[in-house]
Design an enzyme around this catalytic site. Structure first.
Site, mmCIF file in Angstrom:
data_model
loop_
_atom_site.group_PDB
_atom_site.id
_atom_site.type_symbol
_atom_site.label_atom_id
_atom_site.label_comp_id
_atom_site.label_asym_id
_atom_site.label_seq_id
_atom_site.Cartn_x
_atom_site.Cartn_y
_atom_site.Cartn_z
ATOM 1 N N LYS A 78 -7.855 60.442 -26.648
ATOM 2 C CA LYS A 78 -9.122 59.883 -27.159
ATOM 3 C C LYS A 78 -9.978 60.967 -27.785
ATOM 4 O O LYS A 78 -9.982 62.109 -27.314
ATOM 5 C CB LYS A 78 -9.904 59.217 -26.009
ATOM 6 N N TYR A 80 -10.963 64.753 -20.642
ATOM 7 C CA TYR A 80 -10.439 64.966 -19.288
ATOM 8 C C TYR A 80 -9.971 66.415 -19.078
ATOM 9 O O TYR A 80 -9.709 66.826 -17.948
ATOM 10 C CB TYR A 80 -9.269 64.014 -18.967
ATOM 11 N N ARG A 104 0.594 56.354 -3.256
ATOM 12 C CA ARG A 104 -0.195 55.359 -3.995
ATOM 13 C C ARG A 104 0.334 55.161 -5.415
ATOM 14 O O ARG A 104 0.277 54.054 -5.949
ATOM 15 C CB ARG A 104 -1.656 55.795 -4.049
ATOM 16 N N LYS A 132 -5.215 55.418 -11.757
ATOM 17 C CA LYS A 132 -5.072 56.852 -11.484
ATOM 18 C C LYS A 132 -4.861 57.057 -9.993
ATOM 19 O O LYS A 132 -5.549 56.453 -9.164
ATOM 20 C CB LYS A 132 -6.334 57.583 -11.932
ATOM 21 N N SER A 133 -3.924 57.909 -9.637
ATOM 22 C CA SER A 133 -3.850 58.388 -8.265
ATOM 23 C C SER A 133 -3.211 59.765 -8.271
ATOM 24 O O SER A 133 -2.279 60.016 -9.031
ATOM 25 C CB SER A 133 -3.026 57.450 -7.376
ATOM 26 N N HIS A 141 -13.483 57.350 -28.030
ATOM 27 C CA HIS A 141 -13.721 57.207 -26.585
ATOM 28 C C HIS A 141 -14.956 56.346 -26.284
ATOM 29 O O HIS A 141 -14.919 55.508 -25.382
ATOM 30 C CB HIS A 141 -13.888 58.607 -25.967
ATOM 31 N N ASP A 191 -2.232 57.849 -19.932
ATOM 32 C CA ASP A 191 -3.530 57.719 -20.595
ATOM 33 C C ASP A 191 -4.373 58.964 -20.294
ATOM 34 O O ASP A 191 -4.807 59.168 -19.162
ATOM 35 C CB ASP A 191 -4.256 56.464 -20.091
HETATM 36 N N1 LIG Z 1 -12.125 54.968 -21.632
HETATM 37 C C1 LIG Z 1 -12.938 55.266 -20.648
HETATM 38 O O1 LIG Z 1 -14.156 55.440 -20.839
HETATM 39 C C2 LIG Z 1 -12.391 55.414 -19.261
HETATM 40 C C3 LIG Z 1 -13.262 55.527 -18.171
HETATM 41 C C4 LIG Z 1 -12.711 55.647 -16.892
HETATM 42 C C5 LIG Z 1 -11.332 55.626 -16.739
HETATM 43 N N2 LIG Z 1 -10.502 55.543 -17.846
HETATM 44 C C6 LIG Z 1 -9.026 55.537 -17.704
HETATM 45 O O2 LIG Z 1 -8.653 54.597 -16.707
HETATM 46 C C7 LIG Z 1 -7.874 55.266 -15.712
HETATM 47 C C8 LIG Z 1 -8.068 54.620 -14.360
HETATM 48 O O3 LIG Z 1 -9.443 54.553 -14.015
HETATM 49 P P1 LIG Z 1 -10.113 55.461 -12.882
HETATM 50 O O4 LIG Z 1 -9.337 56.721 -12.713
HETATM 51 O O5 LIG Z 1 -11.554 55.595 -13.220
HETATM 52 O O6 LIG Z 1 -10.084 54.560 -11.584
HETATM 53 P P2 LIG Z 1 -9.020 53.661 -10.785
HETATM 54 O O7 LIG Z 1 -7.657 53.812 -11.336
HETATM 55 O O8 LIG Z 1 -9.632 52.303 -10.674
HETATM 56 O O9 LIG Z 1 -9.101 54.298 -9.323
HETATM 57 C C9 LIG Z 1 -8.725 55.629 -9.030
HETATM 58 C C10 LIG Z 1 -9.188 55.954 -7.599
HETATM 59 O O10 LIG Z 1 -8.603 55.035 -6.679
HETATM 60 C C11 LIG Z 1 -7.808 55.716 -5.725
HETATM 61 N N3 LIG Z 1 -6.567 54.950 -5.598
HETATM 62 C C12 LIG Z 1 -5.570 54.834 -6.511
HETATM 63 N N4 LIG Z 1 -4.597 54.024 -6.067
HETATM 64 C C13 LIG Z 1 -4.973 53.614 -4.838
HETATM 65 C C14 LIG Z 1 -4.372 52.772 -3.868
HETATM 66 N N5 LIG Z 1 -3.194 52.204 -4.098
HETATM 67 N N6 LIG Z 1 -5.041 52.561 -2.706
HETATM 68 C C15 LIG Z 1 -6.245 53.133 -2.474
HETATM 69 N N7 LIG Z 1 -6.857 53.942 -3.349
HETATM 70 C C16 LIG Z 1 -6.231 54.192 -4.519
HETATM 71 C C17 LIG Z 1 -7.560 57.094 -6.294
HETATM 72 O O11 LIG Z 1 -7.476 58.048 -5.251
HETATM 73 P P3 LIG Z 1 -6.378 59.253 -5.176
HETATM 74 O O12 LIG Z 1 -6.247 59.833 -6.543
HETATM 75 O O13 LIG Z 1 -7.009 60.189 -4.191
HETATM 76 O O14 LIG Z 1 -5.098 58.643 -4.665
HETATM 77 C C18 LIG Z 1 -8.795 57.332 -7.124
HETATM 78 O O15 LIG Z 1 -9.859 57.794 -6.323
HETATM 79 C C19 LIG Z 1 -8.373 56.724 -15.795
HETATM 80 O O16 LIG Z 1 -7.526 57.634 -15.145
HETATM 81 C C20 LIG Z 1 -8.458 56.888 -17.276
HETATM 82 O O17 LIG Z 1 -7.167 57.097 -17.819
HETATM 83 C C21 LIG Z 1 -11.035 55.419 -19.087
#
Ligand SMILES: NC(=O)c1ccc[n+]([C@@H]2O[C@H](COP(=O)([O-])OP(=O)(O)OC[C@H]3O[C@@H](n4cnc5c(N)ncnc54)[C@H](OP(=O)(O)O)[C@@H]3O)[C@@H](O)[C@H]2O)c1
Length: 284
Positions: free
Chosen positions: A78, A53, A241, A235-236, A111, A48
């Site tokens: 997006k 981004y 992770r 995301k990581s 988006h 995704d």
């Molecule tokens: N459409 C939209 O408006 C929108 C908005 C936000 C996000 N998104 C999409 O959703 C995806 C995921 O959301 P997000 O990136 O905001 O947040 P998320 O996936 O909820 O969390 C990512 C964060 O959590 C940490 N993390 C990941 N796995 C972990 C684990 N197993 N244990 C502890 N910490 C962990 C990561 O750190 P590290 O990377 O340091 O490991 C990073 O700081 C995005 O990448 C994007 O593709 C879309």
């Protein structure tokens, strides 16, 4: 974990999407090839990304380098907020495909709805998305951050029901009304920030379930999403992770655990991102 064990969700247009993917928001372009390559090595087959981004080029490069068939990987991108006018949207989609280096994406999303911009006209943007679906360059089209009234307007004024709505969902913000509208109208929910960027992982309800099941808090929360039927792409940038977040299919939460996690909902107070009704950020 064999790749084939990742469940697929049926979309309303006949296509399918792997329920678990890998998100690349906030991965710097210079780190993206390595991160996506590692994700593909682990077994993720759904990436995704978004024009916003700034890492579409590197996502495409990692996929090409992987030696995997393009058809084995589900790629979402997006439309950026600056490009809602039809002519701009057409150019932006051409650029997304050029940057990815592919002749199609599996899923293309608006988006943000931006109801306070463009005279509130996301309908003509959606009709332009329908062109991308019709010419086959977007296998599926959908929206992101649409509230129920935005979805109702599309339903009243256009022919295509979005295949997905990608919205903020996690235990502190279960976003139930928008999810319910999707369920009633055949729109699959994609849950963004599924672990609230780490913000829910120290909650005692979640850590107690994790301890009992000998799983990590992130695995418990991601499994909760999977059992609720949503699509997730945590995301990581940390390989251990990435692997942890992929290992969700050898355990189950019972109904009480699912209900206990759902009960953590804080309503609007739990929202971490912008409100879709007022979000009006245009990239400079
Ligand atoms: N459409 C939209 O408006 C929108 C908005 C936000 C996000 N998104 C999409 O959703 C995806 C995921 O959301 P997000 O990136 O905001 O947040 P998320 O996936 O909820 O969390 C990512 C964060 O959590 C940490 N993390 C990941 N796995 C972990 C684990 N197993 N244990 C502890 N910490 C962990 C990561 O750190 P590290 O990377 O340091 O490991 C990073 O700081 C995005 O990448 C994007 O593709 C879309």
């Amino acid at each position: 974990m064999p790749v084939s064990t990742i469940p697929h969700i049926n979309l309303n247009d006949g296509n399918t999407i792997p329920q678990l993917g890998f998100g690349v928001f906030q991965i710097d372009p210079q780190d993206t090839v390595e991160a996506v390559s590692e994700a593909l090595r682990i077994g993720y087959r759904h990436i995704d990304t978004a024009e916003m981004y700034g890492n579409e080029k590197e996502v495409g490069e990692a996929i090409r380098n992987s030696g995997l068939d393009r058809s084995d990987i589900f790629v979402t991108s997006k439309l950026n907020n600056s490009f809602h006018e039809p002519g701009d949207a057409r150019k932006a989609f051409d650029n997304t495909l050029a940057d990815l280096g592919f002749d199609y994406v599996d899923l293309f999303l608006i988006h943000w709805p931006l109801p306070t911009l463009y005279n509130g006209d996301y309908v003509s943007t959606w009709k332009t998305m329908e062109e991308f679906k019709a010419d086959g360059r977007a296998r599926s089209i959908g929206v992101s951050n649409f509230q129920t009234d935005h979805l109702e307007k599309l339903a009243a004024e256009t022919d295509t029901v979005p295949a997905v709505n990608q919205i903020e969902v996690h235990p502190y913000f279960t976003n139930d009304a928008v999810r319910a509208y999707g369920q009633e109208h055949g729109i699959s929910t994609e849950a963004w920030s599924p672990i609230a960027q780490g913000g829910v992982l120290e909650d005692s309800t979640i850590t107690q379930i994790a301890d009992r099941l000998d799983k990590t808090p992130a695995q418990v929360v991601l499994r909760w999403h999977i059992q609720r039927g949503d699509i997730v792409f945590p995301k990581s940038a940390t390989p251990s992770r990435m692997q942890e977040n992929f290992d969700l299919f050898d355990f189950e939460l019972d109904e009480d655990d699912v209900a206990a996690i759902s009960a953590l909902d804080r309503g609007e107070d739990g929202r971490t991102g912008p409100h879709p009704d007022t979000m009006d950020k245009l990239p400079s």
